[in-house]
Each structure stands twice: as C-alpha cells, then as structure tokens.
Design a protein around this motif. Structure first.
Motif, PDB file in Angstrom:
ATOM      1  N   HIS A  85       0.826  -1.204   0.000  1.00 21.73           N
ATOM      2  CA  HIS A  85       0.000   0.000   0.000  1.00 21.73           C
ATOM      3  C   HIS A  85       0.865   1.262   0.000  1.00 21.73           C
ATOM      4  O   HIS A  85       2.015   1.250   0.440  1.00 21.73           O
ATOM      5  N   PRO A  86       0.333   2.396  -0.491  1.00 20.57           N
ATOM      6  CA  PRO A  86       1.097   3.652  -0.525  1.00 20.57           C
ATOM      7  C   PRO A  86       1.232   4.253   0.876  1.00 20.57           C
ATOM      8  O   PRO A  86       0.439   3.944   1.774  1.00 20.57           O
ATOM      9  N   SER A  87       2.217   5.111   1.039  1.00 20.99           N
ATOM     10  CA  SER A  87       2.384   5.817   2.316  1.00 20.99           C
ATOM     11  C   SER A  87       1.638   7.144   2.308  1.00 20.99           C
ATOM     12  O   SER A  87       1.273   7.665   3.361  1.00 20.99           O
ATOM     13  N   THR A  88       1.404   7.710   1.110  1.00 24.97           N
ATOM     14  CA  THR A  88       0.688   8.979   0.967  1.00 24.97           C
ATOM     15  C   THR A  88      -0.488   8.781   0.023  1.00 24.97           C
ATOM     16  O   THR A  88      -0.337   8.221  -1.063  1.00 24.97           O
ATOM     17  N   ILE A  89      -1.661   9.239   0.452  1.00 26.52           N
ATOM     18  CA  ILE A  89      -2.865   9.157  -0.374  1.00 26.52           C
ATOM     19  C   ILE A  89      -3.384  10.563  -0.598  1.00 26.52           C
ATOM     20  O   ILE A  89      -3.641  11.306   0.355  1.00 26.52           O
ATOM     21  N   ALA A  90      -3.517  10.950  -1.869  1.00 24.45           N
ATOM     22  CA  ALA A  90      -4.000  12.278  -2.237  1.00 24.45           C
ATOM     23  C   ALA A  90      -5.411  12.160  -2.807  1.00 24.45           C
ATOM     24  O   ALA A  90      -5.670  11.308  -3.654  1.00 24.45           O
ATOM     25  N   ILE A  91      -6.306  13.018  -2.320  1.00 21.92           N
ATOM     26  CA  ILE A  91      -7.682  13.043  -2.799  1.00 21.92           C
ATOM     27  C   ILE A  91      -7.888  14.305  -3.638  1.00 21.92           C
ATOM     28  O   ILE A  91      -7.678  15.417  -3.150  1.00 21.92           O
ATOM     29  N   GLY A  92      -8.281  14.147  -4.881  1.00 23.60           N
ATOM     30  CA  GLY A  92      -8.517  15.293  -5.762  1.00 23.60           C
ATOM     31  C   GLY A  92      -9.941  15.780  -5.662  1.00 23.60           C
ATOM     32  O   GLY A  92     -10.713  15.656  -6.609  1.00 23.60           O
ATOM     33  N   SER A  93     -10.296  16.343  -4.505  1.00 23.03           N
ATOM     34  CA  SER A  93     -11.639  16.860  -4.269  1.00 23.03           C
ATOM     35  C   SER A  93     -11.652  17.618  -2.957  1.00 23.03           C
ATOM     36  O   SER A  93     -10.974  17.222  -2.001  1.00 23.03           O
ATOM     37  N   GLY A  94     -12.434  18.705  -2.886  1.00 23.46           N
ATOM     38  CA  GLY A  94     -12.595  19.439  -1.641  1.00 23.46           C
ATOM     39  C   GLY A  94     -13.887  19.082  -0.936  1.00 23.46           C
ATOM     40  O   GLY A  94     -14.297  19.763   0.010  1.00 23.46           O
TER      41      GLY A  94
END
Length: 292
Positions: A85-94
């Motif tokens: 699994h990734p260490s950083t998860i980015a969400i493209g939404s506010g």
C-alpha cells in the motif's frame, strides 16, 4: 509511494487536474498510482489530461443519484489493506463527504493530502488533511494561506537583499500557525481587511456597471467572443459534447454570462462555432473547431 484519487465530478477542469498533478509531484514526489472517478461525460471532458498523465479512468454507474464519492472511497480503503500500500494518499476533491475516510486513514498512519478547486474546498474538511493545495483561478481564493493550506503555484523568488531584511523573519511564524487558523481563513475574512475588500468590491461593481452601460449602447453580448468562451471553458476545445450546466458555471464565474442571461442565447450568437442539443431545452454543448 504516493497514490492520487481524483473525484472528476468535483475537480473537473482539465487545466486544474494538470495543475494539481504537477503540484503533487513537486511536493510529494513521484505518483505511482493514478485514478480518476466520475460520470462518462466528466471523464470524456478530461480525456486529454488523463491520456497524457496516464491516469486510469473509472466510469461511475449511471444511476438516479451520483455515487462517485462512494466508489472512490471503497477503492481507497481496499488499496490501504494491500501489502504494497502507498504511504501517501492524495484526494482530488474538496468535498466534505471524504472526511470520515480521511480521518480513518490518518489514524492508521497514512499521510493524507487534498488537492481542490479553490471554489469547492469545504472549510470543515481542511483540518482533516495533513496538507491542502488549492488550484484554479477563482477570484475568491484564500489570499493568505496558513500552514496547512497552500496555493499550488510556488511563490515568486526573492532577491538576496530582500531575504536579509528584518521583515522576512516573520515567515517562520506563518508556518507554525495552529490548524484552527486554517478553517478561520477559509470561513471568514480578517477584520482588518474588510474595509479594503469593500473598496475593491465597490470599484469592481462600478466597472461592471460601466461595462453594462457600454454594451447596452452598442448591443448586448458583443464584448464576448468565441476566444473568451474557450479561454474560460477549455474543455470545449476538444470538440466533444460537454454538459451545458458545467460550461455555464465556468462562464458565470468568469463574468462572461449574467445571472439572468440565457446561456443558449449566448451560444446561438455563434451558430458556426457552437452546437447545442437537444434543440428544445438543450443540456449539452460542443465547439466546432473545423468551422474556424
């Protein structure tokens, strides 16, 4: 490892998705996993940036209620339990709907990052993330971003002489600002700036009134050109059908279309460049580049 999950029903302008991707690479490094979730129309409008950035599209089911947020959240949780699994998860939404997901993943040790259109960042969602980046050219963006909220564009370089002045020593204090200040910056203006904001609003209103008077004297809408429309609604340049409501919102934000002005009337001024469908009560529009 960084994973980027884009809510294409929220972060839906191709230029802003590209800006968000560049910002994420600049601050978090290489992005290994890239996915975009949304309706067929929204994903089609992002087709070029999805292709150039190698972002895998995940089309949402066509239901009476939009379920894109849930589809994205399910896949993020499933990925978080994978061995690699990734260490950083980015969400493209506010969108504030993602707050429970973000809090749960932060509890499990993931670094959570948000990349949002300036005008769609929910104030109550800011404190849920480790870092928030705002993209786009909305006029109502945060003017002084606290520690947890940053504009996507990097600050302009300063001259060596300017770095040595005592005034620059105040910069570290901004980075140490408590997180509650982030929410305050998004939900209200500082009292000291209210007078200046009113003055700017008054000046803007006066200029707008002058513009309306000038247009009424020479024929309403003549100041709006095909280039203006394409510059503020770049998704049309691909020549594909776009949801009329999304394009109209962009034109409203850019002050190219008045609140009480029919959008169809504007596009019908350029019958050789724009096509609407269906003929009665149209809900889609496309640009006809071959007609230029």
């Amino acid at each position: 490892m960084t994973a980027f999950f884009i809510d294409a029903d929220n972060l839906c302008a191709p230029a802003w998705v590209e800006e968000a991707f560049r910002t994420l690479e600049q601050h978090e490094g290489s992005v290994s996993l890239r996915r975009a979730y949304g309706s067929a129309d929204k994903l089609k409008g992002l087709g070029e940036v999805l292709r150039t950035r190698m972002i895998r599209p995940y089309m949402n089911l066509s239901l009476t209620k939009n379920t894109t947020d849930v589809a994205l959240a399910v896949d993020v949780m499933e990925l978080s339990y994978e061995p690699s699994h990734p260490s950083t998860i980015a969400i493209g939404s506010g969108d504030a709907d993602f707050v429970p997901l973000v809090l749960r993943l932060r509890e499990r040790g993931f670094r959570m990052v948000c990349l949002s259109d300036r005008g769609k960042m929910a104030p109550e969602a800011v404190n849920a993330y480790d870092q928030v980046f705002l993209v786009g050219q909305e006029a109502d963006a945060v003017t002084e971003a606290p520690a947890a909220v940053q504009d996507a564009a990097p600050p302009a370089p300063r001259s060596p002489a300017a770095k040595k002045t005592p005034a620059r020593k105040t910069t570290p204090r901004k980075a140490a600002a408590p997180k509650p200040a982030v929410q305050a910056a998004l939900s209200r203006k500082a009292p000291a700036k209210k007078a200046a904001a009113k003055k700017v609003a008054s000046t803007t209103a006066a200029k707008a009134a002058d513009g309306r008077r000038a247009r009424s004297a020479s024929g309403a809408g003549e100041a709006v050109s095909v280039r203006n429309i394409l510059d503020h609604a770049p998704a049309l340049k691909a020549g594909q059908w776009q949801p009329l409501g999304d394009i109209v919102k962009l034109l409203h934000d850019a002050k190219l279309l008045g609140k009480n002005t029919a959008s169809t009337k504007l596009f019908k001024k350029f019958p050789d460049q724009f096509e609407l469908k269906p003929q009665t009560q149209p809900n889609a529009v496309r640009y006809l580049p071959e007609a230029r």
